[in-house]
Design an enzyme around this catalytic site. Structure first.
Site, PDB file in Angstrom:
ATOM      1  N   LYS A 181       0.971  -1.392   0.011  1.00  0.00           N
ATOM      2  CA  LYS A 181      -0.331  -0.006   0.231  1.00  0.00           C
ATOM      3  C   LYS A 181       1.330   1.151   0.234  1.00  0.00           C
ATOM      4  O   LYS A 181       1.060   1.639   0.946  1.00  0.00           O
ATOM      5  CB  LYS A 181      -0.816   0.252   1.355  1.00  0.00           C
ATOM      6  CG  LYS A 181      -1.655   1.331   1.098  1.00  0.00           C
ATOM      7  CD  LYS A 181      -2.920   1.540   2.670  1.00  0.00           C
ATOM      8  CE  LYS A 181      -2.127   2.896   3.197  1.00  0.00           C
ATOM      9  NZ  LYS A 181      -1.259   4.156   2.431  1.00  0.00           N
ATOM     10  N   GLU A 254      10.766   1.235   9.790  1.00  0.00           N
ATOM     11  CA  GLU A 254      11.619   2.381   9.623  1.00  0.00           C
ATOM     12  C   GLU A 254      11.356   3.702   9.818  1.00  0.00           C
ATOM     13  O   GLU A 254      10.387   3.911   8.672  1.00  0.00           O
ATOM     14  CB  GLU A 254      12.078   1.838   7.489  1.00  0.00           C
ATOM     15  CG  GLU A 254      12.395   0.532   7.434  1.00  0.00           C
ATOM     16  CD  GLU A 254      14.064   0.537   7.683  1.00  0.00           C
ATOM     17  OE1 GLU A 254      15.074   1.626   8.376  1.00  0.00           O
ATOM     18  OE2 GLU A 254      14.689  -0.463   7.723  1.00  0.00           O
ATOM     19  N   CYS A 288      14.670  10.087   5.485  1.00  0.00           N
ATOM     20  CA  CYS A 288      14.749   9.789   6.821  1.00  0.00           C
ATOM     21  C   CYS A 288      15.618  10.390   7.782  1.00  0.00           C
ATOM     22  O   CYS A 288      16.292  10.734   8.210  1.00  0.00           O
ATOM     23  CB  CYS A 288      13.830   8.338   7.382  1.00  0.00           C
ATOM     24  SG  CYS A 288      14.925   7.351   5.767  1.00  0.00           S
ATOM     25  N   GLU A 386      11.922  16.129  14.751  1.00  0.00           N
ATOM     26  CA  GLU A 386      12.360  15.860  13.204  1.00  0.00           C
ATOM     27  C   GLU A 386      11.560  17.330  12.437  1.00  0.00           C
ATOM     28  O   GLU A 386      10.349  17.137  11.955  1.00  0.00           O
ATOM     29  CB  GLU A 386      11.702  14.291  11.939  1.00  0.00           C
ATOM     30  CG  GLU A 386      12.141  14.078  10.788  1.00  0.00           C
ATOM     31  CD  GLU A 386      12.173  12.863  11.001  1.00  0.00           C
ATOM     32  OE1 GLU A 386      10.611  12.690  10.965  1.00  0.00           O
ATOM     33  OE2 GLU A 386      12.502  12.538   9.592  1.00  0.00           O
TER      34      GLU A 386
END
Ligand code: NAD
Length: 483
Positions: A181, A254, A288, A386
């Site tokens: 997905k 992750e 990331c 972040e």
């Protein structure tokens, strides 16, 4: 770009995208708009999978599993290499779709597809070997790695096809079947990858269904899924872990990072700032493992700031098909608003200096100038969160202990880097950083044969390499007594 998905002058793509279920195209009963972040307007429609379609995709994957699991690694490698070749043939079309839906410059989108082809090939060249653990005349005990079943894969919007390719290669090569997905912000390129697979892989081995966050949750809760491979934010990762617990699915997460780069006092300023800049502003900061914080010795602070500011001022921002563009827009309105909010908070901090950038571009789309921030406190949002956007905080430190303590003072631990001419010293500093990967004199990179993953809340488990492949398999011990 083939005629199939070509955009007209207004940037609209009229192509009908479909889910891939049991090797066949399935249309959506309903659809949703996909926005081009460079114009902030819809350019195509994406089918929205129903729960029944997800059930059918998972049932197809379960039916396909026994025969696929029985094939040898060599046979599955042949399929994956054929798949890689077919993706390579459609590189330009896939890359153009990525630029339309994700916003990155077209040459970078082409590199994402080259990386995809490489991952499909290289990850299916890795060998997973059975091993004899003990053979002492009484027992012969060996370990074997068995396919797990059906993998549910969920991907984010920053590197849509590249990140999907890691999951596809590892899951399928290990003998599992898959339901994938993609993110609702960037679903189209992944749907096209599903379409390409239909002529190559046996029906049901690889299914792609597009939809929103609810579809992701259905997938993680579903009894027909044995393993979840998730890449996305920390907040969603926690939800995924929770909803996977109902059937104790194996899970790899992750997640995000808040990667520090520490310059030591012997650093080559020009070389390091150029590489750190690329590591921070690549993909508009939406990586990331991008550099998210920089720590600089006090005596080098002003020259380092000036070098970063110069790089930021010369960085060309624009729509991904414009020639020589180095950075596109932020990918979606939600992320753009979040980054603008962090920028506003940053500007309110006492004593902060914005040494370059600091403003949205005056044009449609989610564009922001590459921004360098100095003299910000450690507890400001730009440092603790972040940012996932083109704003880089650069901070000075007194001594190495101070730098290490502040670099490690975070709930995340995806990656980090150390910048020095003294490689032995760099490795010594690296060992004290709490991060899954620490680079010396570079930052950002992903390799098929090298395990990748995070410490702390940056993730659970590792993908890539033998370790990654084994995480898609169940270890089985066979214990045979001597006659
Ligand atoms: P996100 O968590 O918002 O979404 C990721 C995916 O999860 C999407 O497909 C989304 O539809 C789906 N999803 C949302 N809610 C769900 C739920 N409750 N259950 C199941 N699935 C659900 O992340 P994003 O904003 O798309 O991506 C950005 C984040 O991804 C950043 O934090 C970034 O650091 C991280 N990321 C990590 C890596 C890595 O390898 N560690 C790589 C790329 C991106």
């Amino acid at each position: 770009m083939s005629t199939a998905t070509q955009a007209n002058a207004a940037g609209q793509v009229a192509y009908t995208f479909t889910h891939t279920i049991d090797g066949k195209a399935e249309a959506g009963e309903t659809s949703f708009e996909v926005i081009n972040p460079a114009t902030a307007s819809a350019f195509a429609q994406c089918p929205d999978a129903t729960r029944a379609q997800l059930d059918r995709a998972i049932a197809a994957a379960r039916r396909a599993f026994p025969a696929w699991a029985k094939k040898s690694f060599e046979e599955r490698r042949t399929y994956l290499h054929k798949f890689a070749a077919a993706v390579r043939e459609r590189s330009e079309e896939l890359a153009a779709l990525i630029t339309h839906e994700q916003g990155k410059p077209y040459p970078n989108a082409l590199r994402e597809i080259a990386g995809t082809v490489h991952s499909l090939e290289a990850m299916s060249n890795i060998e997973v070997k059975d091993e004899v653990l003990r053979d002492d005349g009484k027992n012969r005990i060996s370990i074997h790695f068995r396919p797990m079943g059906v993998v549910g894969a969920i991907t984010p919007w920053n590197v849509p096809v590249g990140l999907a390719s890691h999951k596809i290669a590892q899951a399928l090569y290990a003998g599992n079947t898959m339901v994938l997905k993609p993110s609702p912000y960037t679903p189209l390129s992944t749907l096209l990858v599903g379409e390409i697979s239909r002529d190559i892989l046996p029906p049901g081995v690889f299914n792609v269904v597009a939809g929103g966050n609810a579809l992701g949750q259905w997938l993680t809760e579903h009894e027909g899924i044995d393993r979840i491979s998730f890449t996305g934010s920390v907040a969603t990762g926690k939800r995924v872990m929770e909803s996977s617990s109902g059937t104790l699915k194996r899970v790899t997460l992750e997640l995000g990072g808040n990667d520090p780069a520490i310059m030591l006092d012997d650093v080559d300023i020009a070389g390091a700032t150029a590489k750190i800049f690329n590591g921070a502003f690549g993909n508009c900061g939406q990586i990331c493992m991008a550099v998210k914080r920089v720590y600089v010795p006090e005596n080098l602070y002003e020259p380092v700031l000036e070098a970063f500011a110069e790089l930021a001022r010369n960085h060309r921002v624009g729509e991904g098909f414009e020639p020589d563009v180095q950075m596109g827009p932020l990918q979606n309105k939600m992320q753009y608003d979040k980054v603008l909010d962090v920028l506003e908070d940053t500007k309110r901090q006492p004593g902060v200096r914005i040494v370059a950038g600091g403003h949205p571009l005056n044009r449609p789309g989610y564009f922001l100038e590459p921004t360098i921030v100095a003299d910000i406190k450690d507890d400001a949002r730009l440092v603790t969160e972040e940012q996932f956007g083109p704003i880089l905080p650069v901070m000075k430190y007194k001594d190495l202990d101070d730098a290490l303590a502040r670099a490690n003072d975070t709930t995340m631990g995806l990656a980090a880097s150390v910048w020095t001419k003294d490689l032995a010293k760099g490795a010594e500093v690296a060992a004290q950083l709490q991060a899954g990967t620490v680079w010396i004199n570079h930052h950002v990179g992903s390799e098929a044969d090298i395990p990748f993953g995070g410490f702390k809340q940056s993730g659970v488990g590792r993908e890539h390499g033998v370790m990654g492949l084994q995480s898609y398999m169940e270890p089985q011990i066979i214990n045979v007594p001597a006659q």
